[in-house]
Design a protein around this motif. Structure first.
Motif, short mmCIF file in Angstrom:
data_model
loop_
_atom_site.label_atom_id
_atom_site.label_comp_id
_atom_site.label_asym_id
_atom_site.label_seq_id
_atom_site.Cartn_x
_atom_site.Cartn_y
_atom_site.Cartn_z
N GLN A 180 43.05 23.02 42.80
CA GLN A 180 42.65 23.56 41.33
C GLN A 180 41.41 24.50 41.63
O GLN A 180 41.18 25.34 40.91
CB GLN A 180 42.41 22.51 40.54
N GLY A 183 42.26 27.69 42.89
CA GLY A 183 42.99 28.59 41.93
C GLY A 183 41.74 28.96 40.78
O GLY A 183 41.90 29.90 40.31
N ARG A 184 41.01 28.20 40.63
CA ARG A 184 39.92 28.32 39.49
C ARG A 184 39.04 29.42 40.04
O ARG A 184 38.75 30.39 39.35
CB ARG A 184 39.27 27.01 39.10
N ARG A 186 39.79 31.66 42.33
CA ARG A 186 40.70 32.90 42.14
C ARG A 186 40.65 33.55 40.77
O ARG A 186 40.22 34.73 40.62
CB ARG A 186 41.84 32.80 42.62
N ALA A 187 40.85 32.45 39.90
CA ALA A 187 41.08 32.96 38.48
C ALA A 187 39.62 33.60 37.93
O ALA A 187 39.52 34.73 37.30
CB ALA A 187 41.58 31.91 37.55
#
Ligand code: ADP
Length: 351
Positions: A180, A183-184, A186-187
């Motif tokens: 996560q 992912g965060r 990257r987001a």
């Protein structure tokens, strides 16, 4: 180059004056016709071209006058002519210097701007890499510890299957958490956004403490909670705010290492309408004066192997939530870190 051109122009004018204009302009023709050349030389070429053209003009005027049988220029006329020529030469010279300086200044400015862009790009990249390494360190350490503990339990004659299962599940949770975080990041790189949702402040904090202490081992640290149960719902990006709590707890535990009393207090208070204040207090030695006024700046660390990014990232996260973060000394001689979050629904102050 400009001197040459001006001289050629002047030569042309002299020929003109000899051929035609002298009839209309009389003896003054060479003088009158010299000025455009001098002015041109001054403003395009600068000081020296103007001086050269002025000198040439005087010489040519002498020649034209002599040749036309009108006598020669007197010293007064030459002085006046030369004086005006010099005035133009100075004016042109100053203008040239101004242009040169402005150009050098603009070049220097462009160079500095390019350097600044480069430095800020490097800073952003450095901070991002530091932040990622720092955030991933927690779940990876926790996974290693949970799996170590599980391995030790597996080596027992009577394997406590339930306990091993629990440790493996916790390791799995941390692996998901690491995913996560990646992912965060990257987001947030893609969109520069945070994912705000309604969350329980006490739930987020307790879970983060579990992760932090699970990874480091309780090491005799006593944890006390004191939440404002009437004001628990906040608007937050769960993973990010937990990252803040993780950083604060990790710092607190490190600060309390080797102290006789190791007590970690966490809690919350609704301080003003719509705002919940969360605190993390420890019984460590307090914040050292060397770092106190730069605590939240990146790469400021009082530890020999510290990266010094935890608090700067934490404050950035809280500020991105519209909150504030600060530190103060507490009555136990330790440090208390506070941060604020917006309550969901902008709840009224209770009690
Ligand atoms: P790092 O932990 O890598 O040094 P941080 O930004 O998290 O980076 O912390 C910066 C510095 O602030 C620490 O090195 C430490 O000197 C000081 N500090 C942070 N939390 C505490 C605390 N609870 N008690 C005492 N000092 C602290």
């Amino acid at each position: 180059m400009w001197t040459f051109l001006s001289a050629v122009g002047l030569g042309g004018l002299v020929v003109l004056s000899r051929l035609t204009l002298q009839e209309t302009l009389g003896a003054n023709a060479p003088f009158l016709l010299a000025w455009p050349g001098i002015i041109l030389a001054a403003f395009v070429g600068g000081f020296w071209p103007a001086v050269v053209v002025t000198t040439l003009s005087i010489a040519v005027a002498q020649w034209v006058l002599l040749d036309g049988g009108a006598g020669t220029l007197g010293p007064g006329a030459i002085a006046i002519f030369a004086a005006f020529g010099l005035v133009f030469a100075f004016a042109g010279g100053m203008r040239k210097r101004g242009i040169r300086r402005a150009r050098a200044y603009a070049e220097r400015l462009a160079e500095l701007q390019a350097q600044m862009v480069q430095v800020s790009r490097l800073n952003a990249m450095g901070e991002m890499a530091g932040s990622l390494a720092h955030e991933l360190n927690q779940p990876l350490t926790a996974i290693a510890n949970y799996l170590n503990a599980a391995e030790q339990l597996l080596a027992r004659e009577e394997v406590p299957a339930v306990r091993v299962g629990e440790l493996v599940r916790k390791a799995g949770d941390q692996a998901v958490r690491a995913g996560q975080i990646v992912g965060r990041v990257r987001a947030s790189v893609d969109r520069g956004e945070i994912a705000i949702a309604q969350e329980s402040a006490s739930g987020m904090v307790q879970e983060a403490v579990e992760v932090a202490l699970g990874g480091q081992g309780r090491d005799g640290v006593v944890v006390r909670y004191d939440f404002d149960r009437g004001a628990d719902r906040v608007m937050a990006d769960r993973i990010q705010v937990q990252q803040v709590v993780l950083n604060l707890v990790r710092n607190a535990v490190e600060a309390m290492a080797g102290r006789p009393r190791r007590e970690l207090r966490l809690g919350s208070r609704a301080i003003e309408p719509g705002v919940l204040q969360v605190h993390v207090a420890d019984t460590g030695p307090g914040i050292s004066p060397q770092v106190a006024d730069r605590l939240f700046q990146p790469f400021v660390s009082g530890k020999p192997d510290g990266m010094g990014v935890g608090l700067s990232i934490s404050r950035n996260i809280i500020e991105a939530h519209g909150g504030r973060m600060w530190a103060e000394a507490n009555d136990d001689g330790g440090a208390t870190f506070h941060f604020t979050l917006k309550r969901s629904g902008g709840g009224e102050l209770q009690g």
